[in-house]
Design a protein around this motif. Structure first.
Motif, PDB file in Angstrom:
ATOM      1  N   ASP A  80      -0.786   4.259  -5.590  1.00  0.00           N
ATOM      2  CA  ASP A  80      -1.647   3.530  -4.926  1.00  0.00           C
ATOM      3  C   ASP A  80      -2.944   4.616  -5.203  1.00  0.00           C
ATOM      4  OD1 ASP A  80      -1.237   5.772  -3.626  1.00  0.00           O
ATOM      5  OD2 ASP A  80      -0.703   4.666  -1.524  1.00  0.00           O
ATOM      6  N   GLY A  81      -2.828   5.500  -5.911  1.00  0.00           N
ATOM      7  CA  GLY A  81      -3.939   6.236  -6.208  1.00  0.00           C
ATOM      8  C   GLY A  81      -3.638   7.782  -5.576  1.00  0.00           C
ATOM      9  N   THR A  82      -2.909   7.710  -4.647  1.00  0.00           N
ATOM     10  CA  THR A  82      -2.713   9.246  -3.751  1.00  0.00           C
ATOM     11  C   THR A  82      -1.523   9.748  -4.232  1.00  0.00           C
ATOM     12  OG1 THR A  82      -1.432   7.916  -1.659  1.00  0.00           O
ATOM     13  CG2 THR A  82      -3.863   8.097  -1.932  1.00  0.00           C
ATOM     14  N   GLY A  83      -0.704   9.295  -5.297  1.00  0.00           N
ATOM     15  CA  GLY A  83       0.604   9.736  -5.689  1.00  0.00           C
ATOM     16  C   GLY A  83       1.810   9.193  -4.667  1.00  0.00           C
ATOM     17  N   TRP A  84       1.513   8.161  -4.035  1.00  0.00           N
ATOM     18  CA  TRP A  84       2.592   7.188  -3.282  1.00  0.00           C
ATOM     19  C   TRP A  84       2.859   6.151  -4.076  1.00  0.00           C
ATOM     20  CZ3 TRP A  84       5.503   8.368   0.690  1.00  0.00           C
ATOM     21  CH2 TRP A  84       5.972   7.480   1.508  1.00  0.00           C
ATOM     22  N   PHE A  85       4.099   5.794  -4.604  1.00  0.00           N
ATOM     23  CA  PHE A  85       4.495   4.812  -5.259  1.00  0.00           C
ATOM     24  C   PHE A  85       5.167   3.726  -4.536  1.00  0.00           C
ATOM     25  CE2 PHE A  85       3.491   8.135  -8.379  1.00  0.00           C
ATOM     26  CZ  PHE A  85       3.207   7.489  -9.336  1.00  0.00           C
ATOM     27  N   THR A  86       4.871   2.555  -5.134  1.00  0.00           N
ATOM     28  CA  THR A  86       5.834   1.129  -4.670  1.00  0.00           C
ATOM     29  C   THR A  86       6.623   0.784  -5.711  1.00  0.00           C
ATOM     30  OG1 THR A  86       4.163   0.816  -2.597  1.00  0.00           O
ATOM     31  CG2 THR A  86       5.810  -1.024  -3.510  1.00  0.00           C
ATOM     32  N   GLN A  87       7.860   0.458  -5.458  1.00  0.00           N
ATOM     33  CA  GLN A  87       8.560  -0.014  -6.841  1.00  0.00           C
ATOM     34  C   GLN A  87       9.259  -1.153  -6.211  1.00  0.00           C
ATOM     35  OE1 GLN A  87      11.045   2.773  -8.816  1.00  0.00           O
ATOM     36  NE2 GLN A  87      11.457   1.317 -10.478  1.00  0.00           N
ATOM     37  N   GLN A  88       9.302  -2.428  -7.060  1.00  0.00           N
ATOM     38  CA  GLN A  88       9.903  -3.531  -6.888  1.00  0.00           C
ATOM     39  C   GLN A  88      11.294  -3.484  -7.456  1.00  0.00           C
ATOM     40  OE1 GLN A  88       8.230  -5.882  -4.713  1.00  0.00           O
ATOM     41  NE2 GLN A  88       6.574  -4.465  -4.907  1.00  0.00           N
ATOM     42  N   PHE A  89      12.186  -4.168  -6.534  1.00  0.00           N
ATOM     43  CA  PHE A  89      13.481  -4.421  -6.624  1.00  0.00           C
ATOM     44  C   PHE A  89      13.721  -6.174  -6.693  1.00  0.00           C
ATOM     45  CE2 PHE A  89      13.449   0.008  -5.664  1.00  0.00           C
ATOM     46  CZ  PHE A  89      14.316   0.538  -6.350  1.00  0.00           C
ATOM     47  N   SER A  90      14.961  -6.522  -7.307  1.00  0.00           N
ATOM     48  CA  SER A  90      15.140  -7.795  -7.105  1.00  0.00           C
ATOM     49  C   SER A  90      15.210  -8.487  -5.683  1.00  0.00           C
ATOM     50  CB  SER A  90      16.684  -8.059  -7.552  1.00  0.00           C
ATOM     51  OG  SER A  90      17.082  -7.702  -8.727  1.00  0.00           O
ATOM     52  N   ASN A  91      15.547  -7.594  -4.650  1.00  0.00           N
ATOM     53  CA  ASN A  91      15.680  -8.116  -3.403  1.00  0.00           C
ATOM     54  C   ASN A  91      14.491  -7.455  -2.510  1.00  0.00           C
ATOM     55  OD1 ASN A  91      17.785 -10.080  -4.257  1.00  0.00           O
ATOM     56  ND2 ASN A  91      19.178  -8.348  -4.110  1.00  0.00           N
ATOM     57  N   GLY A  92      13.481  -6.976  -3.120  1.00  0.00           N
ATOM     58  CA  GLY A  92      12.565  -6.255  -2.046  1.00  0.00           C
ATOM     59  C   GLY A  92      11.934  -5.168  -2.731  1.00  0.00           C
ATOM     60  N   SER A  93      11.311  -3.993  -1.950  1.00  0.00           N
ATOM     61  CA  SER A  93      10.550  -2.986  -2.873  1.00  0.00           C
ATOM     62  C   SER A  93      10.915  -1.605  -1.767  1.00  0.00           C
ATOM     63  CB  SER A  93       9.233  -3.313  -2.541  1.00  0.00           C
ATOM     64  OG  SER A  93       8.706  -3.453  -1.051  1.00  0.00           O
ATOM     65  N   ALA A  94      10.545  -0.505  -2.417  1.00  0.00           N
ATOM     66  CA  ALA A  94      10.871   0.765  -1.742  1.00  0.00           C
ATOM     67  C   ALA A  94       9.650   1.577  -2.181  1.00  0.00           C
ATOM     68  CB  ALA A  94      11.962   1.382  -2.152  1.00  0.00           C
TER      69      ALA A  94
END
Length: 268
Positions: A80-94
């Motif tokens: 997101d530009g701050t070193g904080w990542f969002t990763q998608q999975f088959s049933n949601g995200s982390a």
């Protein structure tokens, strides 16, 4: 999976060298995975091959990897530009940080006559800064002071994968350690894990964890009970402070350390 590893930069990239062969995974052995020094790559026929690292890997492991809540990874994670990542999975995200944390430097124990003198000295080192935002020093080894034979290391705040889940979100904590070159009479840690809530810092559970080791040959103490179950509604930052005391040849020595502030997908 080899192509994905190549895209990350081979062994010179964030994953490092592989540490396993390809392993069949999934409920019906439909997928494959490879472990690396600093993460994993998972592949399935429907999602392709994707790497998982850092905080996100810890969250995913707590939830049962591909066989349970999240399923397989479907992308490489987006910053997101701050070193904080969002990763998608088959049933949601982390979400979380995916860089490998650098262990904070140890601090030498220093002899003081009283606890008050010790705390005043370590507070003076902050130079008016709030402790959560202090830069990490290379190492504190003050000249002209009487140093003990031990050092206190804060270690980093992390997901505690063996502590059990708390309302499905897991448990966070940290494990400060004291190591001594020469055995001492006793070692004591007073440890606080703190969280930020609308600009204020609070101690988790409202208590300070106290753990000790005593005996003629005491030379090591690791605090293992500093943990917080993520059972709330607000995602936030965590921080901590450890006050250590050793008794050696009839004198008391003190050290104070702060694990680096850490943002985790843990709700309070």
């Amino acid at each position: 999976m080899r192509d994905r590893w190549a895209q990350t930069g081979w062994e010179g990239g964030p994953l490092g060298y592989p540490t396993s062969d390809e392993i069949w995974v999934g409920h019906n052995n439909e997928g494959r995975m490879n472990r690396f020094e600093r993460g994993v790559i998972y592949w399935s026929p429907t999602t392709g091959a994707h790497s998982v690292r850092g905080d996100i890997l810890e969250q995913w492991s707590l939830a049962g990897y591909e066989k349970r809540l999240y399923g397989y990874p479907t992308n490489e994670g987006v910053d997101d530009g701050t070193g904080w990542f969002t990763q998608q999975f088959s049933n949601g995200s982390a979400a979380g940080e995916i860089s490998v944390p650098v262990s904070p430097p140890p601090v030498d124990y220093i002899q003081f006559d009283t606890r008050e003198e010790a705390l005043a000295y370590f507070e003076s080192l902050q130079n008016g800064q709030s402790a959560p935002d202090l830069p990490q020093p290379e190492r504190l080894s003050p000249m002209g002071l009487n140093l003990g034979p031990c050092e206190l290391k804060p270690n980093w705040i992390h997901w505690r994968t063996k502590s059990g889940p708390g309302k499905g979100y897991g448990v966070v904590g940290f494990k400060p350690t004291t190591e001594c070159e020469t055995p001492v009479s006793s070692i004591t840690h007073e440890t606080e894990l703190k969280y930020q809530y609308y600009g204020w810092w609070y101690t988790t559970s409202g208590i300070v964890d106290v753990e000790s080791s005593t005996g003629a040959s005491t030379s090591y103490l690791e605090s293992k009970n500093v943990a917080h179950a993520c059972t709330g509604e607000v995602e936030t930052w965590f921080w901590g402070v450890v006050t250590g005391r050793i008794s050696y040849m009839g004198k008391n020595y003190w050290a104070v350390v702060y694990p680096p502030k850490k943002r985790l997908n843990c709700k309070v």
